[in-house]
Motif scaffolding. Sequence first.
Motif, PDB file in Angstrom:
ATOM      1  N   PRO A   1      28.541 -37.659  11.669  1.00  0.00           N
ATOM      2  CA  PRO A   1      27.305 -37.892  12.414  1.00  0.00           C
ATOM      3  C   PRO A   1      26.986 -36.644  13.253  1.00  0.00           C
ATOM      4  N   GLY A   2      25.732 -36.261  13.234  1.00  0.00           N
ATOM      5  CA  GLY A   2      25.331 -35.052  13.950  1.00  0.00           C
ATOM      6  C   GLY A   2      25.095 -33.880  13.013  1.00  0.00           C
ATOM      7  N   GLU A   3      25.767 -33.925  11.833  1.00  0.00           N
ATOM      8  CA  GLU A   3      25.478 -32.905  10.821  1.00  0.00           C
ATOM      9  C   GLU A   3      24.197 -33.290  10.076  1.00  0.00           C
ATOM     10  N   THR A   4      23.725 -32.376   9.234  1.00  0.00           N
ATOM     11  CA  THR A   4      22.500 -32.664   8.479  1.00  0.00           C
ATOM     12  C   THR A   4      22.863 -32.918   7.021  1.00  0.00           C
TER      13      THR A   4
ATOM     14  N   PHE B   1      26.575 -40.338   6.254  1.00  0.00           N
ATOM     15  CA  PHE B   1      27.319 -40.186   7.505  1.00  0.00           C
ATOM     16  C   PHE B   1      28.569 -41.051   7.472  1.00  0.00           C
ATOM     17  N   ASP B   2      29.674 -40.475   7.903  1.00  0.00           N
ATOM     18  CA  ASP B   2      30.927 -41.236   7.975  1.00  0.00           C
ATOM     19  C   ASP B   2      30.878 -42.166   9.177  1.00  0.00           C
ATOM     20  N   SER B   3      30.846 -43.461   8.908  1.00  0.00           N
ATOM     21  CA  SER B   3      30.901 -44.423  10.015  1.00  0.00           C
ATOM     22  C   SER B   3      32.273 -45.067  10.136  1.00  0.00           C
ATOM     23  N   ASN B   4      33.117 -44.878   9.113  1.00  0.00           N
ATOM     24  CA  ASN B   4      34.400 -45.573   9.138  1.00  0.00           C
ATOM     25  C   ASN B   4      35.352 -45.023  10.193  1.00  0.00           C
ATOM     26  N   GLY B   5      35.278 -43.717  10.438  1.00  0.00           N
ATOM     27  CA  GLY B   5      36.129 -43.150  11.485  1.00  0.00           C
ATOM     28  C   GLY B   5      35.807 -43.757  12.836  1.00  0.00           C
ATOM     29  N   THR B   6      34.530 -43.834  13.135  1.00  0.00           N
ATOM     30  CA  THR B   6      34.087 -44.430  14.398  1.00  0.00           C
ATOM     31  C   THR B   6      34.444 -45.908  14.460  1.00  0.00           C
ATOM     32  N   ALA B   7      34.171 -46.626  13.378  1.00  0.00           N
ATOM     33  CA  ALA B   7      34.415 -48.079  13.375  1.00  0.00           C
ATOM     34  C   ALA B   7      35.895 -48.385  13.545  1.00  0.00           C
TER      35      ALA B   7
ATOM     36  N   GLY C   1      21.319 -48.027  36.537  1.00  0.00           N
ATOM     37  CA  GLY C   1      20.791 -46.852  35.849  1.00  0.00           C
ATOM     38  C   GLY C   1      21.484 -46.617  34.523  1.00  0.00           C
ATOM     39  N   VAL C   2      21.149 -45.493  33.946  1.00  0.00           N
ATOM     40  CA  VAL C   2      21.480 -45.235  32.545  1.00  0.00           C
ATOM     41  C   VAL C   2      22.269 -43.937  32.453  1.00  0.00           C
ATOM     42  N   GLU C   3      23.222 -43.892  31.539  1.00  0.00           N
ATOM     43  CA  GLU C   3      23.855 -42.613  31.214  1.00  0.00           C
ATOM     44  C   GLU C   3      24.044 -42.528  29.708  1.00  0.00           C
ATOM     45  N   ARG C   4      24.097 -41.298  29.213  1.00  0.00           N
ATOM     46  CA  ARG C   4      24.238 -41.086  27.776  1.00  0.00           C
ATOM     47  C   ARG C   4      25.679 -40.686  27.491  1.00  0.00           C
ATOM     48  N   VAL C   5      26.330 -41.419  26.617  1.00  0.00           N
ATOM     49  CA  VAL C   5      27.743 -41.131  26.332  1.00  0.00           C
ATOM     50  C   VAL C   5      27.939 -40.973  24.821  1.00  0.00           C
ATOM     51  N   PRO C   6      28.939 -40.180  24.428  1.00  0.00           N
ATOM     52  CA  PRO C   6      29.266 -40.060  22.997  1.00  0.00           C
ATOM     53  C   PRO C   6      29.685 -41.421  22.433  1.00  0.00           C
ATOM     54  N   ILE C   7      29.345 -41.686  21.188  1.00  0.00           N
ATOM     55  CA  ILE C   7      29.644 -43.016  20.640  1.00  0.00           C
ATOM     56  C   ILE C   7      31.140 -43.299  20.643  1.00  0.00           C
ATOM     57  N   ASP C   8      31.973 -42.260  20.533  1.00  0.00           N
ATOM     58  CA  ASP C   8      33.407 -42.531  20.510  1.00  0.00           C
ATOM     59  C   ASP C   8      33.958 -42.850  21.893  1.00  0.00           C
ATOM     60  N   GLU C   9      33.119 -42.771  22.929  1.00  0.00           N
ATOM     61  CA  GLU C   9      33.532 -43.199  24.274  1.00  0.00           C
ATOM     62  C   GLU C   9      32.696 -44.386  24.740  1.00  0.00           C
ATOM     63  N   ALA C  10      31.964 -44.984  23.833  1.00  0.00           N
ATOM     64  CA  ALA C  10      30.985 -46.000  24.235  1.00  0.00           C
ATOM     65  C   ALA C  10      31.463 -47.432  23.994  1.00  0.00           C
TER      66      ALA C  10
ATOM     67  N   ALA D   1      29.658 -48.411  14.616  1.00  0.00           N
ATOM     68  CA  ALA D   1      29.635 -48.016  13.207  1.00  0.00           C
ATOM     69  C   ALA D   1      28.207 -47.808  12.721  1.00  0.00           C
ATOM     70  N   VAL D   2      27.295 -48.665  13.089  1.00  0.00           N
ATOM     71  CA  VAL D   2      25.930 -48.518  12.583  1.00  0.00           C
ATOM     72  C   VAL D   2      25.255 -47.301  13.229  1.00  0.00           C
ATOM     73  N   LEU D   3      25.625 -46.996  14.479  1.00  0.00           N
ATOM     74  CA  LEU D   3      25.100 -45.767  15.088  1.00  0.00           C
ATOM     75  C   LEU D   3      25.593 -44.554  14.302  1.00  0.00           C
ATOM     76  N   ALA D   4      26.894 -44.528  14.028  1.00  0.00           N
ATOM     77  CA  ALA D   4      27.457 -43.408  13.259  1.00  0.00           C
ATOM     78  C   ALA D   4      26.806 -43.322  11.882  1.00  0.00           C
ATOM     79  N   ALA D   5      26.636 -44.465  11.246  1.00  0.00           N
ATOM     80  CA  ALA D   5      26.053 -44.482   9.901  1.00  0.00           C
ATOM     81  C   ALA D   5      24.652 -43.896   9.890  1.00  0.00           C
ATOM     82  N   ALA D   6      23.946 -44.021  11.016  1.00  0.00           N
ATOM     83  CA  ALA D   6      22.594 -43.457  11.117  1.00  0.00           C
ATOM     84  C   ALA D   6      22.621 -42.030  11.651  1.00  0.00           C
ATOM     85  N   GLY D   7      23.816 -41.478  11.813  1.00  0.00           N
ATOM     86  CA  GLY D   7      23.936 -40.084  12.244  1.00  0.00           C
ATOM     87  C   GLY D   7      23.804 -39.881  13.740  1.00  0.00           C
ATOM     88  N   ILE D   8      23.832 -40.972  14.479  1.00  0.00           N
ATOM     89  CA  ILE D   8      23.668 -40.906  15.943  1.00  0.00           C
ATOM     90  C   ILE D   8      25.014 -40.611  16.588  1.00  0.00           C
TER      91      ILE D   8
END
Lengths: 411, 411
Positions: A207-210, A217-223, B30-39, B177-184
């Motif tokens: 995720p983050g690459e183009t 996008f690899d979601s399994n690592g995150t999941a 309020g709101v903060e933006r965090v990396p998905i692997d810390e979310a 996982a779905v965030l990662a899958a969408a490249g977020i």
Amino acid sequence: MTTPAPTSRKTVEQHASDVAALLDEVTDTGVERVPIDEAAARVTAVAVPSPVDLPLFRNSQMDGFAVRAADLTGDETRLRVVGEIAARPIDPAPLEPGTSVRIMTGAVVPPGADVVVPVEESEVETDQDGVETVLLGPARGGGERAVGLFVRERGSDVRAGEELLPAGVRLASRHLAVLAAAGITTVEVRRRVRVAIVTTGAELVEPGETPTLGQTFDSNGTALTAAVVAAGAEVAARARVVDDADVLLALLDDLHGEVDLILTSGGISMGEHEVVRDVLGPLGGWIGSVAMQPGGPQALGAYRGVPIIAFPGNPVSTQLSFEVFVAPVLRRVAGLPQASRVPAELAVAVRSVPGKRQFLRGRRRGDGRVEPVAGPGSHLVAGLAASDVLIVIPEDTLELDAGDAVEAWTL
Amino acid sequence: MTTPAPTSRKTVEQHASDVAALLDEVTDTGVERVPIDEAAARVTAVAVPSPVDLPLFRNSQMDGFAVRAADLTGDETRLRVVGEIAARPIDPAPLEPGTSVRIMTGAVVPPGADVVVPVEESEVETDQDGVETVLLGPARGGGERAVGLFVRERGSDVRAGEELLPAGVRLASRHLAVLAAAGITTVEVRRRVRVAIVTTGAELVEPGETPTLGQTFDSNGTALTAAVVAAGAEVAARARVVDDADVLLALLDDLHGEVDLILTSGGISMGEHEVVRDVLGPLGGWIGSVAMQPGGPQALGAYRGVPIIAFPGNPVSTQLSFEVFVAPVLRRVAGLPQASRVPAELAVAVRSVPGKRQFLRGRRRGDGRVEPVAGPGSHLVAGLAASDVLIVIPEDTLELDAGDAVEAWTL
């Protein structure tokens, strides 16, 4: 296309049992000592005896007056007030007969005193010579004030040497509190299971690459990372391997000694480029099929004694396989409650496939009934994210009507 | 002894309502933006739309052969095999009529192809000229192969711009996982409530120090820290103040702007050395008594807009007060489930005190009934640690028999 060897088939229970057996050694992870302020949610490895009596010393349960029970007569007693003992370091003189001393909650009860009279039951007077006396009225509850009333005896909560906490307790605030109260600063807990997560697939990008056409996008690592942590284990390594068996083997070498368990996703189905299959096969691993959907292809094995549980690469299959086969074992080791698996009523009719246990992604409605929220495709990551239950359809069931009973797993 | 002003008395519900009202502003952190692997376990602050179609491209659901549905005739069809498309970056040429191409799960389906035939339903032959053909047998499920069979259409899971996740979701692995899958790679979440924990008392020493007579190990700092984190907030500051109002006021100044909420223990009862009372009083706070045991003395107020919830200092009172008054609010903000509060049957007779709601430390037995495990003393930290439920006895109930119904709070 090389025709893969016919795969063996297992039931869900058979594979779950094989995974549990393979992970049996992993569950004994040894012991580490951690500070109590970092020990929340960890599991005690051994029973913890108290190094001290609790309370540490005989102290007052009330703000009031410490007296001798023998001095209390009838409904009212007047005693001279000879001083005050606050809740702070102090070694008070013995209380003389016929006197009282002001005392605060938690303060040392002086030798000789054996009752505390609450301030609410007292009235203080100072005479013209400046001599202070207190009139102690009747006890609020009525009756005599027994020896020991409102006095907390040393060791009355726990005695030195007695067990503060047994082994196997998942440490919550009240457990950490009793350790602190006994002056304990560190505690021996089971080491968390250290897990390596290895995703495979030449089609994957981070995720983050183009991505270009054909890339996903690899979601399994995150999941898997989040799921492993939620199951009480820790992610000690994370890697992505393109479809190259030598790279995977080198990685397994690196992981040896660093982790207790390796989870992989992808590379175990019937295609030509199946890196996990190509590595596990020569290692004597099992690669086959489990009668479930999603998640049919499954594999397991070990490398130099480190168990490897291999999931299929489709994201929904990976996540579901972890929940079905590995999460229950990790939760048990971590002292965590298992996910709720309860009977539920279908809100709509569903169809299933013969010979496979189906795990439908579903939602619990306001009326408590459950309904599917997405199709059965194992690529439907958004559908899984929108679910809050898995609806389990048995292997031999092809059709169910609205109102029929199913098993629902809370996600 | 100066006679303290008569304290006002509240019911448990009144004080709970006052605490919730005081904390109302705190809940909007309020709101903060965090990396998905810390979310993980954080709560989405806003809905997250998908930046892409998922799947990103039209791909195969199976290992097999991509063909044109129009080429499939009757039970068996033989087609020339013109190549292979693996799951990797590729921009395949259109599939010519009358041909097929080997395809892997997740690989790009070439333009023109509209059905994938699984490898299990195929048989490959190579003639003497090296020309490869595949014999496609009947579909396993019977019937015609419809256009789109085993083809995952681009955007069939979610379309660009559609909602991936709503606001207010506590992020579990499937959401990440779905965030990662969408490249977020990052997500906007609610900031955690930042809590300061201030314990007071001249009698306290830190665990690890050596107490002299009259000194007690501070367990409230440890207990509240773990309890705050378990309720989904974070401990941004932690301090211990001996009984000195100026020191506490200076600390409140330091904490202003750094925390959303201040929790204190001790210093609010009727004794002379009551630092929290001495500070909260002039600030217009409420200091009084709540009809409960343990935990009678309670207080609340604010310093320069920062809410202060003050608990009594006895360890059991502190822990219980947090659970009764503050934990429900913090859990709600954090999207955590509330503690279970369910009816239960008493295993033994119990007595209670008039006019106070009693929270007995108890245990759920094998038969599901509950029984007290320790006396009512608010210093019995080991008794609380040995408990797994709180048994709630209403204000107007003085005696209950074995078998009577009570409310049990799971700890």
